[in-house]
Scaffold this motif. Structure first.
Motif, mmCIF file in Angstrom:
data_model
loop_
_atom_site.group_PDB
_atom_site.id
_atom_site.type_symbol
_atom_site.label_atom_id
_atom_site.label_comp_id
_atom_site.label_asym_id
_atom_site.label_seq_id
_atom_site.Cartn_x
_atom_site.Cartn_y
_atom_site.Cartn_z
ATOM 1 N N HIS A 129 -29.944 54.821 -0.080
ATOM 2 C CA HIS A 129 -30.612 55.506 -1.188
ATOM 3 C C HIS A 129 -29.990 55.126 -2.532
ATOM 4 O O HIS A 129 -30.672 55.139 -3.559
ATOM 5 N N VAL A 130 -28.707 54.724 -2.510
ATOM 6 C CA VAL A 130 -28.071 54.268 -3.747
ATOM 7 C C VAL A 130 -28.616 52.907 -4.155
ATOM 8 O O VAL A 130 -28.993 52.694 -5.313
ATOM 9 N N SER A 131 -28.653 51.977 -3.206
ATOM 10 C CA SER A 131 -29.146 50.635 -3.526
ATOM 11 C C SER A 131 -30.604 50.673 -3.970
ATOM 12 O O SER A 131 -31.008 49.974 -4.914
ATOM 13 N N TRP A 132 -31.414 51.527 -3.324
ATOM 14 C CA TRP A 132 -32.815 51.648 -3.739
ATOM 15 C C TRP A 132 -32.928 52.308 -5.109
ATOM 16 O O TRP A 132 -33.802 51.961 -5.913
ATOM 17 N N ALA A 133 -32.045 53.249 -5.408
ATOM 18 C CA ALA A 133 -32.064 53.890 -6.721
ATOM 19 C C ALA A 133 -31.720 52.886 -7.818
ATOM 20 O O ALA A 133 -32.322 52.907 -8.906
ATOM 21 N N GLY B 106 -37.460 55.465 -0.320
ATOM 22 C CA GLY B 106 -36.171 54.922 -0.710
ATOM 23 C C GLY B 106 -35.147 55.976 -1.090
ATOM 24 O O GLY B 106 -33.936 55.736 -0.999
ATOM 25 N N TYR B 107 -35.583 57.166 -1.509
ATOM 26 C CA TYR B 107 -34.672 58.212 -1.959
ATOM 27 C C TYR B 107 -33.914 58.860 -0.808
ATOM 28 O O TYR B 107 -32.897 59.553 -1.021
ATOM 29 N N LYS B 108 -34.386 58.699 0.447
ATOM 30 C CA LYS B 108 -33.816 59.423 1.575
ATOM 31 C C LYS B 108 -32.347 59.059 1.777
ATOM 32 O O LYS B 108 -31.989 57.885 1.856
ATOM 33 N N VAL B 109 -31.515 60.078 1.842
ATOM 34 C CA VAL B 109 -30.069 59.888 1.904
ATOM 35 C C VAL B 109 -29.678 59.359 3.278
ATOM 36 O O VAL B 109 -29.912 60.017 4.288
ATOM 37 N N ILE C 51 -41.079 52.034 -7.999
ATOM 38 C CA ILE C 51 -40.638 53.421 -8.174
ATOM 39 C C ILE C 51 -41.368 54.343 -7.207
ATOM 40 O O ILE C 51 -40.780 55.277 -6.647
ATOM 41 N N LEU C 52 -42.655 54.070 -6.986
ATOM 42 C CA LEU C 52 -43.442 54.860 -6.034
ATOM 43 C C LEU C 52 -42.831 54.772 -4.637
ATOM 44 O O LEU C 52 -42.711 55.784 -3.935
ATOM 45 N N PHE C 53 -42.428 53.560 -4.236
ATOM 46 C CA PHE C 53 -41.816 53.400 -2.922
ATOM 47 C C PHE C 53 -40.500 54.168 -2.845
ATOM 48 O O PHE C 53 -40.196 54.800 -1.825
ATOM 49 N N PHE C 54 -39.713 54.102 -3.914
ATOM 50 C CA PHE C 54 -38.446 54.843 -3.934
ATOM 51 C C PHE C 54 -38.697 56.336 -3.762
ATOM 52 O O PHE C 54 -37.983 57.014 -3.025
ATOM 53 N N ALA C 55 -39.719 56.863 -4.445
ATOM 54 C CA ALA C 55 -40.025 58.295 -4.345
ATOM 55 C C ALA C 55 -40.606 58.654 -2.983
ATOM 56 O O ALA C 55 -40.540 59.822 -2.567
ATOM 57 N N TRP C 56 -41.168 57.673 -2.288
ATOM 58 C CA TRP C 56 -41.774 57.923 -0.978
ATOM 59 C C TRP C 56 -40.728 57.842 0.139
ATOM 60 O O TRP C 56 -40.605 58.753 0.958
#
Length: 417
Positions: free
Chosen positions: A238-242, A411-414, A404-409
């Motif tokens: 989730h850090v790398s995707w952020a 990529g954000y998952k810890v 960003i949409l993918f991250f919110a879908w």
């Protein structure tokens, strides 16, 4: 501010002025790019080097600014940043006198170095000026002046920088050498007064900081050298995707504002002065969206709101690419509203679930602003390849919103290591 904290009132007012000043610097870029393109006879790719100069300075100064803050403290760091930025703004005068684009870029790089020092010092100092439980309120209040600058800067540009005179290449070539040079040097000279005033304002605030007795709160020990491993933290997905999402977000925001004026001219048929006023509306909507997003977060999760805002941005960007007339400018204004919460939301999701690794993760997320140096250049290149058509270039921010949409879908998952 509580009555017992009145000792912090004057320092807080001074620090808040910094948010407005660096907001003016950044939001004048949307005026400067089309103006220097005209005055220095540049192609679109060359004109985006304005962004590259500013954001590359941020990237390079990220760690040195932290070291400076740790060694010298808040007051001296802020004064140093102000003086450096003022020197860069003053260099606009010889750059305009010679109509030398390279000098403009050098001046902007110096301004960027000064502003990077300011931001490194001002953000934590704002949080430290009072009780910890009211730190968020202080940050939001100070940041609102950054939003105010987003509305004011385009108006300043419309009145003092833009002449309203745009000649085609054929018309310029038909002019005599003396007439053409007189026109181009007059256009270049219009930036001198606004940037001299900006330089004076920066020096004045530097003097006020120097003369005012402000609380010298000791910076945190890990401001310059974060705890945790700078590279191993990226093993947390989730850090790398952020970091990726932040890179594309900053790139998207800078792309939109950098070509806003020319997009309004081509897509909506506006003159440059009218387009600048609409850029002011864009800034106002950006500030409004920040407050609206803060309110909506009471009723939903950050990732869900980010997903909705990113999806709306994709739709609006598609309208800007495919539409014409007033719909183009309405879509661009809407992008200001829906991009407003992306940076802080991506940041908070990116450091979620981390302990000591939160500091190196934060460093990566700050360095990701280099997207503002890279993606506008790609957008300018794409526009040049499409024979100066601006609308196809907005495919670049469209792709950014998809990331960003993918991250919110997902990529954000810890998934911590």
């Amino acid at each position: 501010m509580k009555a017992s904290n009145n000792v912090y009132l004057v320092p807080f007012i001074l620090v808040t002025s910094l948010f407005f000043l660096w907001g003016m610097v950044h939001n004048l870029d949307g005026i400067l790019i089309p103006h220097l393109k005209k005055a220095c006879q540049l192609n679109n790719r060359q004109s985006t080097l304005v962004d590259t100069a500013i954001f590359l300075a941020y990237f390079i100064m990220a760690i040195p600014a932290g070291l400076l803050l740790k060694k010298w403290g808040y007051k001296i760091s802020i004064v140093t940043g102000l003086v450096i930025a003022a020197a860069g703004a003053a260099l606009f005068v010889p750059a305009a006198n010679q109509r030398a684009y390279e000098m403009f870029l050098g001046a902007l790089f110096i301004i960027g170095c000064g502003i990077a020092i300011l931001e490194t010092a001002a953000n934590p100092y704002t949080e430290a000026l009072g009780a910890p439980e009211t730190a968020t309120i202080r940050m939001n209040l100070a940041a609102s002046f950054n939003g105010l600058a987003a509305a004011v800067a385009p108006i300043v540009g419309s009145i003092f920088i833009f002449s309203g005179k745009n000649y085609t290449t054929e018309r310029l070539q038909a002019m005599s050498d003396a007439t053409r040079n007189d026109y181009l040097f007059t256009e270049a000279a219009s930036v001198k007064l606004p940037y001299l005033v900006l330089s004076g304002a920066l020096l004045l605030v530097a003097l006020l900081f120097y003369l005012t007795r402000i609380p010298e709160i000791k910076p945190a020990e890990d401001l310059a050298v974060p705890k945790g491993n700078l590279f191993s933290v990226l093993r947390n997905k989730h850090v790398s995707w952020a970091v990726v999402a932040q890179f594309f977000y900053v790139g998207a925001q800078v792309c939109v504002t950098s070509f806003f004026i020319r997009m309004a001219e081509q897509g909506a048929g506006m003159d440059e002065k009218t387009a600048a006023w609409y850029l002011s509306v864009y800034g106002t909507l950006f500030m409004t969206g920040r407050f609206a997003g803060t309110f909506l977060l009471r009723f939903t999760t950050p990732q869900r709101l980010l997903f909705i805002y990113a999806l709306a941005s994709i739709v609006l960007c598609a309208i800007a690419i495919l539409g014409d007339g007033a719909y183009v400018i309405y879509a661009l204004g809407g992008l200001g509203f829906f991009m407003s919460i992306m940076f802080p939301t991506i940041f908070s999701l990116g450091i979620k679930g981390l302990n000591e690794d939160a500091k190196p993760a934060s460093s990566w997320l700050i360095m990701a602003i280099v997207g503002g140096a890279v993606l506008p250049y790609l957008m300018g290149t794409m526009i040049d390849l499409n024979h100066d058509l601006i609308q196809p270039g907005y495919t670049i921010p469209l792709i950014c919103y998809a990331v960003i949409l993918f991250f919110a879908w997902r990529g954000y998952k810890v998934k911590t290591v």
